[in-house]
Design a protein around this motif. Structure first.
Motif: not given
Length: 142
Positions: A95-112
């Motif tokens: 999906w193309v996602v244009d709307t979200w709440v919050g600022e994307p951050a790396n909250v899974e450092p064991t994956e990324h």
């Protein structure tokens, strides 16, 4: 031009793995995550955020869950997927996602271990999880 990760995906029990992914789009750029080198599937590559659909879960609900778990955002997933990528043993709905709440951050450092907002030209120089990602990026960012 970047190369594509060559890690073979092995199905568990011969079943089709269903994956949901989101191309978060902002200011002519899309978000990619770098998968840590210890990941079983596609290590040390750049890929879209998302993940496996769990039993009894719809792909759009899985994407909402994955974006919350990986990026800490509450995303609005609307309509049908923008596109679909198929492999020998997987199907990835994107999906193309244009709307979200919050600022994307790396909250899974064991994956990324990194995230980056990139335009089409910038992402083509990276080692990508799938060779089809540049065409998807180009179409979605137009």
């Amino acid at each position: 031009m970047g190369d594509t990760c060559k890690t073979e995906v092995v199905a568990h029990g011969g079943s089709l793995h269903v994956v949901a992914a989101g191309l978060l789009r902002r200011g002519g750029r899309g978000l990619l995550l770098h998968r840590v080198s210890t990941r079983a599937w596609y290590p040390d590559c750049w890929d879209l955020p998302g993940g496996h659909v769990q039993d009894g879960e719809s792909p759009d609900a899985a994407l909402c869950r994955e974006l919350r778990e990986e990026l800490g955002v509450g995303a609005v997933i609307e309509g049908a997927p923008f596109t679909q990528v198929r492999g020998r043993d997987f199907r990835m709905d994107i999906w193309v996602v244009d709307t979200w709440v919050g600022e994307p951050a790396n909250v899974e450092p064991t994956e990324h271990d990194a995230l980056a907002w990139l335009n089409h030209e910038e992402m083509t120089a990276l080692r990508l999880a799938d060779a089809r990602l540049p065409a998807i990026f180009e179409a979605a960012l137009r």
